[in-house]
Design an enzyme around this catalytic site. Structure first.
Site, PDB file in Angstrom:
ATOM      1  CD  GLU A  89      -2.866  -1.281   0.188  1.00 43.40           C
ATOM      2  OE1 GLU A  89      -2.752  -0.540  -0.814  1.00 43.40           O
ATOM      3  OE2 GLU A  89      -3.774  -2.120   0.307  1.00 43.40           O
ATOM      4  CG  HIS A 108      -4.151   0.343   5.813  1.00 43.68           C
ATOM      5  ND1 HIS A 108      -5.523   0.452   5.710  1.00 43.68           N
ATOM      6  CD2 HIS A 108      -3.818  -0.786   5.108  1.00 43.68           C
ATOM      7  CE1 HIS A 108      -5.994  -0.542   4.984  1.00 43.68           C
ATOM      8  NE2 HIS A 108      -4.980  -1.305   4.611  1.00 43.68           N
ATOM      9  CG  HIS A 110      -7.108  -5.057   7.218  1.00 39.94           C
ATOM     10  ND1 HIS A 110      -6.529  -6.132   6.578  1.00 39.94           N
ATOM     11  CD2 HIS A 110      -6.799  -3.978   6.459  1.00 39.94           C
ATOM     12  CE1 HIS A 110      -5.894  -5.718   5.480  1.00 39.94           C
ATOM     13  NE2 HIS A 110      -6.059  -4.412   5.394  1.00 39.94           N
ATOM     14  CE1 TYR A 129     -17.716  15.199  21.946  1.00 45.61           C
ATOM     15  CE2 TYR A 129     -19.577  13.871  22.709  1.00 45.61           C
ATOM     16  CZ  TYR A 129     -18.305  14.392  22.915  1.00 45.61           C
ATOM     17  OH  TYR A 129     -17.623  14.111  24.063  1.00 45.61           O
ATOM     18  CG  HIS A 171      -8.704  -2.527   1.986  1.00 48.27           C
ATOM     19  ND1 HIS A 171      -7.966  -2.235   0.866  1.00 48.27           N
ATOM     20  CD2 HIS A 171      -7.807  -2.790   2.962  1.00 48.27           C
ATOM     21  CE1 HIS A 171      -6.673  -2.338   1.155  1.00 48.27           C
ATOM     22  NE2 HIS A 171      -6.558  -2.666   2.423  1.00 48.27           N
ATOM     23  CE1 TYR A 224     -12.038  18.643  25.262  1.00 51.29           C
ATOM     24  CE2 TYR A 224     -10.166  17.390  24.476  1.00 51.29           C
ATOM     25  CZ  TYR A 224     -11.211  17.546  25.351  1.00 51.29           C
ATOM     26  OH  TYR A 224     -11.448  16.593  26.325  1.00 51.29           O
TER      27      TYR A 224
END
Length: 228
Positions: A89, A108, A110, A129, A171, A224
């Site tokens: 990837e 990334h 799964h 939220y 994916h 925040y």
């Protein structure tokens, strides 16, 4: 709401940075948002005059990783350097860093609940939220494309426009932040939101917060945790 804090000076490709990437990859599995060798982690950096990224290699268990196993990929042309092949990837890692200069790290995974939604082509709407932690009023799901392809990369870049996280149909998840630790925290948050959304959907589609509601949350998130 900006996607991530303003761009900071890039770190050098170093053993310390590579150790952070490896620790993040291992923590994905420990946190239960990844299994075995799936997923990948990268961090944007410099190697001499070349801007690029260090990325986990393909087909190597995270527990076995050493700093020298990570692959440096140049942003300019995708050329990779190292004794191992980069993750399949690597394209969307490279293309996201090119498209989004403020991103400093990409995770990334799964993860189960988020991937279950993605297998139905569903993103995460503004039912809660905290969806705003991903940078916008929702978490989009990119259409399906074969793993490792330019088509998948193009779809991921589009789904992440003005966002820090997205789902990939059939994916998984991409989460982007300024550091590997923060990218991992975002990936965990997306999975938690996906779990809550799936639970809420068991009673029917939950009410969604309005665009105005989400705009107020996104504005509040800007400051925040900062001293006033």
């Amino acid at each position: 709401m900006s996607a991530v804090p303003p761009t900071l000076p890039l770190p050098e490709d170093s053993r310390s940075l590579r150790a952070q990437v490896i620790e993040t990859a291992r923590r994905m599995n420990t946190a239960g948002i990844n299994v075995n060798k799936s997923g990948n982690v990268s961090a944007r950096c410099l190697r001499g005059a070349h801007e690029g990224l260090v990325l986990t290699p393909t087909a190597l268990p995270y527990e076995a990783l050493h700093e020298d196993d990570l692959v440096f990929v140049r942003l300019a042309d995708g050329h990779s350097t190292g004794p191992r092949a980069p993750s399949t990837e690597w394209r969307f890692h490279r293309d996201l860093y090119v498209a989004r200069p403020a991103f400093g790290a990409i995770v990334h995974t799964h993860s189960t609940a988020a991937t279950a939604l993605a297998c139905h082509g569903l993103g995460i709407p503004p039912f809660h939220y905290m969806v705003a932690t991903a940078g916008g009023a929702d978490v989009r799901c990119a259409p399906y494309a074969t793993f490792g392809t330019q088509a998948l990369s193009d779809l991921a870049v589009a789904a992440l426009a003005e966002r820090k996280a997205c789902l990939l149909a059939h994916h998984g998840v991409i989460a982007c932040e300024d550091t590997p630790a923060r990218a991992l925290a975002l990936a965990i948050e997306v999975e938690h939101l996906a779990q809550m959304y799936l639970a809420a959907r068991s009673l029917g589609e939950p009410p969604h917060l309005s665009a105005a509601d989400m705009a107020r949350v996104l504005s509040a998130f800007e400051s925040y945790g900062r001293a006033v």
